[in-house]
Design an enzyme around this catalytic site. Structure first.
Site, PDB file in Angstrom:
ATOM      1  N   ASP A 118       0.855  -1.182   0.000  1.00 42.23           N
ATOM      2  CA  ASP A 118       0.000   0.000   0.000  1.00 42.23           C
ATOM      3  C   ASP A 118       0.892   1.233   0.000  1.00 42.23           C
ATOM      4  O   ASP A 118       1.929   1.262   0.667  1.00 42.23           O
ATOM      5  CB  ASP A 118      -0.900   0.020   1.244  1.00 42.23           C
ATOM      6  CG  ASP A 118      -1.893   1.174   1.191  1.00 42.23           C
ATOM      7  OD1 ASP A 118      -2.907   1.044   0.487  1.00 42.23           O
ATOM      8  OD2 ASP A 118      -1.644   2.197   1.848  1.00 42.23           O
ATOM      9  N   MET A 138       5.035  10.003  -4.010  1.00 40.77           N
ATOM     10  CA  MET A 138       4.703   8.916  -3.096  1.00 40.77           C
ATOM     11  C   MET A 138       5.286   9.296  -1.739  1.00 40.77           C
ATOM     12  O   MET A 138       6.490   9.532  -1.625  1.00 40.77           O
ATOM     13  CB  MET A 138       5.281   7.585  -3.576  1.00 40.77           C
ATOM     14  CG  MET A 138       4.978   6.424  -2.660  1.00 40.77           C
ATOM     15  SD  MET A 138       5.329   4.800  -3.392  1.00 40.77           S
ATOM     16  CE  MET A 138       7.130   4.822  -3.450  1.00 40.77           C
ATOM     17  N   HIS A 144      -5.535   4.156   6.361  1.00 47.31           N
ATOM     18  CA  HIS A 144      -4.776   5.016   5.445  1.00 47.31           C
ATOM     19  C   HIS A 144      -3.357   5.276   5.950  1.00 47.31           C
ATOM     20  O   HIS A 144      -2.709   6.238   5.539  1.00 47.31           O
ATOM     21  CB  HIS A 144      -5.507   6.329   5.154  1.00 47.31           C
ATOM     22  CG  HIS A 144      -6.757   6.124   4.353  1.00 47.31           C
ATOM     23  ND1 HIS A 144      -6.736   5.728   3.038  1.00 47.31           N
ATOM     24  CD2 HIS A 144      -8.061   6.223   4.708  1.00 47.31           C
ATOM     25  CE1 HIS A 144      -7.973   5.607   2.602  1.00 47.31           C
ATOM     26  NE2 HIS A 144      -8.794   5.890   3.590  1.00 47.31           N
ATOM     27  N   ASP A 157      -2.502  -0.645   6.314  1.00 48.58           N
ATOM     28  CA  ASP A 157      -3.366  -1.076   5.211  1.00 48.58           C
ATOM     29  C   ASP A 157      -2.759  -2.235   4.437  1.00 48.58           C
ATOM     30  O   ASP A 157      -3.479  -3.091   3.922  1.00 48.58           O
ATOM     31  CB  ASP A 157      -3.663   0.108   4.292  1.00 48.58           C
ATOM     32  CG  ASP A 157      -4.544   1.147   4.977  1.00 48.58           C
ATOM     33  OD1 ASP A 157      -5.025   0.879   6.097  1.00 48.58           O
ATOM     34  OD2 ASP A 157      -4.738   2.231   4.395  1.00 48.58           O
TER      35      ASP A 157
END
Length: 206
Positions: free
Chosen positions: A15, A28, A174, A179
């Site tokens: 994730d 990212m 999140h 996750d």
């Protein structure tokens, strides 16, 4: 003639959290991964998803961001600019971790859904390490896996439509590592789920 032995697949739940829709213009910000299980000729065997994990927070690579996307993760770009890992370092460490945990097997990135996370992950791996331990297509999308087993259209799939026994016990927070671990649990249940069977219609009377 002996049949060619296929190498096992090691499934890694991954994730990412990002501050925009695509890599390059946007960044990212965090990357989490957990070993979900292995599949070979004898079938799938789930792993404890909390046993072998990876997590890094990264410096942003541009000044652009989408406030709504950033708000999802709750990460602080200013803090990451000062304290986050350099992407080249973090991605090299991730690639080394993938090769270590998948020794003797072929690593497969898994996500729910996978396309967004895969887009960022693959771009970052190629951009900052020169290649990907997953190759260019070593990716499994859990939504597609469920759609195929449930015999439903892909765009109709959501977690709320899945049978309760498939849903992870863990919450979706999140946070990339939380996750990834949650999704590893979902993958294991999906792999073991027999799916929906369709009865063949009776032949017409002759």
């Amino acid at each position: 003639m002996c049949a060619r032995r296929v190498r096992p697949s090691l499934y890694l739940s991954v994730d990412i959290e990002a501050d925009g829709p695509i890599p390059g213009p946007y960044s990212m910000l965090s990357l989490g991964a957990a070993v979900a299980g292995v599949q070979d000729a004898d079938g799938f065997r789930a792993a404890d998803p909390e046993e072998r994990t990876f997590y890094r927070e990264l410096k942003p690579i541009s000044t652009e961001f989408v406030p709504e996307a950033l708000a999802v993760s709750g990460l602080d770009r200013e803090r990451l600019a000062a304290e986050g890992a350099e992407p080249a370092v973090a991605l090299a460490e991730f690639a080394a971790w993938v090769r270590e945990v998948s020794e003797g097997a072929q690593p497969v990135m898994c996500g729910y859904p996978a396309p967004y996370d895969w887009t960022f992950l693959y771009w970052y791996l190629v951009r900052f390490t020169g290649g990907s331990p997953f190759g260019h297509s070593g990716c499994l999308d859990m939504k597609t896996l469920y759609a195929a087993k449930a015999r439903v259209p892909l765009r109709a799939v959501a977690k709320r439509t899945m049978p309760p026994e498939l849903l992870p016990r863990r919450r979706h927070t999140h946070h990339a590592l939380d996750d990834a671990v949650e999704q590893a649990e979902l993958l294991a249940r999906l792999m073991e789920w027999p799916g929906v069977t369709v009865n063949n219609p009776s032949p017409p009377a002759g």
